[in-house]
Design an enzyme around this catalytic site. Structure first.
Site, PDB file in Angstrom:
ATOM      1  N   ILE A  17       0.831  -1.209   0.000  1.00  0.00           N
ATOM      2  CA  ILE A  17       0.000   0.000   0.000  1.00  0.00           C
ATOM      3  C   ILE A  17       0.868   1.263   0.000  1.00  0.00           C
ATOM      4  O   ILE A  17       0.563   2.245  -0.696  1.00  0.00           O
ATOM      5  CB  ILE A  17      -0.943  -0.026   1.232  1.00  0.00           C
ATOM      6  N   ASP A  62      13.397   3.474  10.870  1.00  0.00           N
ATOM      7  CA  ASP A  62      12.436   2.636  11.596  1.00  0.00           C
ATOM      8  C   ASP A  62      11.439   3.547  12.305  1.00  0.00           C
ATOM      9  O   ASP A  62      11.834   4.504  12.986  1.00  0.00           O
ATOM     10  CB  ASP A  62      13.206   1.779  12.622  1.00  0.00           C
ATOM     11  N   ASN A  89       1.898   4.663   7.481  1.00  0.00           N
ATOM     12  CA  ASN A  89       1.426   3.406   6.871  1.00  0.00           C
ATOM     13  C   ASN A  89       2.200   2.173   7.344  1.00  0.00           C
ATOM     14  O   ASN A  89       1.665   1.068   7.330  1.00  0.00           O
ATOM     15  CB  ASN A  89       1.551   3.587   5.339  1.00  0.00           C
ATOM     16  N   TYR A 153      -2.197  -6.760  16.899  1.00  0.00           N
ATOM     17  CA  TYR A 153      -2.330  -5.915  15.702  1.00  0.00           C
ATOM     18  C   TYR A 153      -3.649  -5.149  15.742  1.00  0.00           C
ATOM     19  O   TYR A 153      -3.694  -3.938  15.529  1.00  0.00           O
ATOM     20  CB  TYR A 153      -2.268  -6.831  14.475  1.00  0.00           C
ATOM     21  N   LYS A 157      -4.382  -1.208  16.028  1.00  0.00           N
ATOM     22  CA  LYS A 157      -5.080  -0.501  14.944  1.00  0.00           C
ATOM     23  C   LYS A 157      -6.274   0.294  15.482  1.00  0.00           C
ATOM     24  O   LYS A 157      -6.613   1.353  14.952  1.00  0.00           O
ATOM     25  CB  LYS A 157      -5.532  -1.494  13.868  1.00  0.00           C
TER      26      LYS A 157
HETATM   27  N1  LIG Z   1      -2.691  -5.823   3.283  1.00  0.00           N
HETATM   28  C1  LIG Z   1      -3.809  -5.839   4.028  1.00  0.00           C
HETATM   29  O1  LIG Z   1      -4.653  -6.753   3.921  1.00  0.00           O
HETATM   30  C2  LIG Z   1      -4.056  -4.717   5.010  1.00  0.00           C
HETATM   31  C3  LIG Z   1      -5.349  -4.621   5.577  1.00  0.00           C
HETATM   32  C4  LIG Z   1      -5.604  -3.600   6.485  1.00  0.00           C
HETATM   33  C5  LIG Z   1      -4.588  -2.715   6.821  1.00  0.00           C
HETATM   34  N2  LIG Z   1      -3.338  -2.836   6.260  1.00  0.00           N
HETATM   35  C6  LIG Z   1      -2.329  -1.882   6.658  1.00  0.00           C
HETATM   36  O2  LIG Z   1      -1.785  -1.249   5.512  1.00  0.00           O
HETATM   37  C7  LIG Z   1      -0.457  -0.816   5.806  1.00  0.00           C
HETATM   38  C8  LIG Z   1       0.488  -1.289   4.736  1.00  0.00           C
HETATM   39  O3  LIG Z   1       0.527  -2.704   4.740  1.00  0.00           O
HETATM   40  P1  LIG Z   1       0.871  -3.581   3.461  1.00  0.00           P
HETATM   41  O4  LIG Z   1      -0.199  -4.580   3.346  1.00  0.00           O
HETATM   42  O5  LIG Z   1       1.187  -2.701   2.319  1.00  0.00           O
HETATM   43  O6  LIG Z   1       2.162  -4.349   4.007  1.00  0.00           O
HETATM   44  P2  LIG Z   1       3.624  -4.572   3.406  1.00  0.00           P
HETATM   45  O7  LIG Z   1       4.261  -5.577   4.295  1.00  0.00           O
HETATM   46  O8  LIG Z   1       3.543  -4.857   1.945  1.00  0.00           O
HETATM   47  O9  LIG Z   1       4.304  -3.155   3.592  1.00  0.00           O
HETATM   48  C9  LIG Z   1       4.652  -2.653   4.855  1.00  0.00           C
HETATM   49  C10 LIG Z   1       5.953  -1.875   4.725  1.00  0.00           C
HETATM   50  O10 LIG Z   1       6.240  -1.322   6.020  1.00  0.00           O
HETATM   51  C11 LIG Z   1       7.621  -1.487   6.270  1.00  0.00           C
HETATM   52  N3  LIG Z   1       7.851  -1.499   7.710  1.00  0.00           N
HETATM   53  C12 LIG Z   1       7.453  -2.452   8.606  1.00  0.00           C
HETATM   54  N4  LIG Z   1       7.870  -2.143   9.833  1.00  0.00           N
HETATM   55  C13 LIG Z   1       8.552  -0.975   9.724  1.00  0.00           C
HETATM   56  C14 LIG Z   1       9.222  -0.164  10.654  1.00  0.00           C
HETATM   57  N5  LIG Z   1       9.315  -0.503  11.940  1.00  0.00           N
HETATM   58  N6  LIG Z   1       9.787   0.982  10.222  1.00  0.00           N
HETATM   59  C15 LIG Z   1       9.737   1.322   8.904  1.00  0.00           C
HETATM   60  N7  LIG Z   1       9.130   0.578   7.975  1.00  0.00           N
HETATM   61  C16 LIG Z   1       8.548  -0.557   8.379  1.00  0.00           C
HETATM   62  C17 LIG Z   1       7.980  -2.809   5.622  1.00  0.00           C
HETATM   63  O11 LIG Z   1       9.376  -2.918   5.384  1.00  0.00           O
HETATM   64  C18 LIG Z   1       7.144  -2.764   4.345  1.00  0.00           C
HETATM   65  O12 LIG Z   1       7.868  -2.172   3.295  1.00  0.00           O
HETATM   66  C19 LIG Z   1      -0.149  -1.354   7.203  1.00  0.00           C
HETATM   67  O13 LIG Z   1      -0.422  -0.352   8.155  1.00  0.00           O
HETATM   68  C20 LIG Z   1      -1.126  -2.497   7.353  1.00  0.00           C
HETATM   69  O14 LIG Z   1      -1.390  -2.814   8.687  1.00  0.00           O
HETATM   70  C21 LIG Z   1      -3.054  -3.822   5.358  1.00  0.00           C
END
Ligand SMILES: NC(=O)c1ccc[n+]([C@@H]2O[C@H](COP(=O)([O-])OP(=O)(O)OC[C@H]3O[C@@H](n4cnc5c(N)ncnc54)[C@H](O)[C@@H]3O)[C@@H](O)[C@H]2O)c1
Length: 259
Positions: A17, A62, A89, A153, A157
């Site tokens: 995302i 981070d 995000n 989680y 959230k």
């Molecule tokens: N994919 C889903 O189904 C979904 C559903 C609801 C909410 N979300 C939320 O959307 C957001 C993006 O998730 P995604 O699905 O794209 O996941 P993803 O794993 O593809 O991307 C997450 C990114 O965050 C980075 N990251 C993780 N911990 C970190 C830290 N401590 N410091 C800096 N960077 C860090 C990771 O390296 C990764 O690049 C998140 O907040 C997730 O909880 C995702």
């Protein structure tokens, strides 16, 4: 160009995302700081943006480390001007049943998912207050709104929603808006491990969605663009479900009721 003259910092911008949002914002004229704990991922996304003619810089850091966030904000300011948009995000998804998970799992997850948003906001707020404008978009989840497991989680959230509301009320008078997106299931690398274990997971989950499919990262990027842009100038403190209708009701319950 909805984000011309804007500089956006996107945490977790290296994947899923965050990556889609970075690409979308850059396409709308924003200069984008791609902040991620994985340097190669941040570099790759910034490279994609530049290759398409946009402006971007990769930043390794981070979200649990205020010093790295403050450094990123300063570096972004120096290169592109003050950060006017934050997309908070970055997250991980770990842990489930409280009976079986460790305290360490709880602490690690809540630290990244909730404290990470607090620290990201803390890092950008002084600059936004100084320039008298800012848009913060936080990413929560449908998990933050109802009981569907993944307790650390989900609890974190839920905290993101409340934190966003407080940012909105506290800093609205300073010209800063804060809104929250609550996505449903989105096909991103966060699911890789589960898909490896259970390749049919998306197909099964999709049946619960009134719109008949799980989400794509671009579905969330479009909502983030709207909330970050002047199109949402009078919207703050909102929680926008971008979830294919998952939270609109419980159709199976309705079927039981009517027989
Ligand atoms: N994919 C889903 O189904 C979904 C559903 C609801 C909410 N979300 C939320 O959307 C957001 C993006 O998730 P995604 O699905 O794209 O996941 P993803 O794993 O593809 O991307 C997450 C990114 O965050 C980075 N990251 C993780 N911990 C970190 C830290 N401590 N410091 C800096 N960077 C860090 C990771 O390296 C990764 O690049 C998140 O907040 C997730 O909880 C995702």
């Amino acid at each position: 160009m909805q984000l011309e003259h804007h500089t956006a910092l996107i945490t977790g911008g290296g994947s899923g995302i965050g990556r889609a949002t970075a690409l979308r914002f850059a396409g709308e004229g924003a200069a984008v700081a791609v902040f991620d704990r994985h340097e190669t991922a941040a570099r790759a996304v910034a490279g994609e943006i530049e290759a398409a003619g946009g402006r971007a810089m990769p930043l390794q850091g981070d979200v649990t480390d205020l010093v790295s966030l403050e450094g990123a904000v300063a570096a972004t300011h120096e290169r592109f001007g003050p950060v006017s948009v934050l997309v908070a995000n970055a997250a991980i998804s770990e842990g489930d049943d409280p009976l079986t998970i460790s305290e360490e799992t709880w602490d690690r997850t809540v630290n990244i998912v909730l404290k990470g948003v607090f620290l990201s906001a803390k890092a950008v707020l002084p600059g936004m207050i100084e320039s008298g404008r800012g848009a913060i978009v936080t990413i929560s989840s449908v998990n933050g709104q109802t009981g569907i497991g993944e307790e650390p989680y989900s609890a974190a959230k839920a905290g993101v929603i409340n934190l966003t509301q407080n940012l909105a009320t506290r800093y609205g008078p300073k010209g800063i808006r804060a809104n929250c997106i609550a996505p449903g299931t989105v096909q991103t690398p966060i699911w890789h491990e589960r898909v490896d274990r259970d390749p049919a997971v998306f197909e099964r989950i999709a049946r619960w969605y009134p719109l008949g499919r799980v989400g794509q990262p671009e579905d969330i990027a479009s909502a983030a663009l709207f909330l970050a842009s002047d199109e949402a100038a009078w919207i703050t403190g909102a929680v926008l479900n971008v979830d294919g209708g998952l939270m609109a009701g419980i159709p199976h319950f309705g079927t039981e009721l009517t027989g």
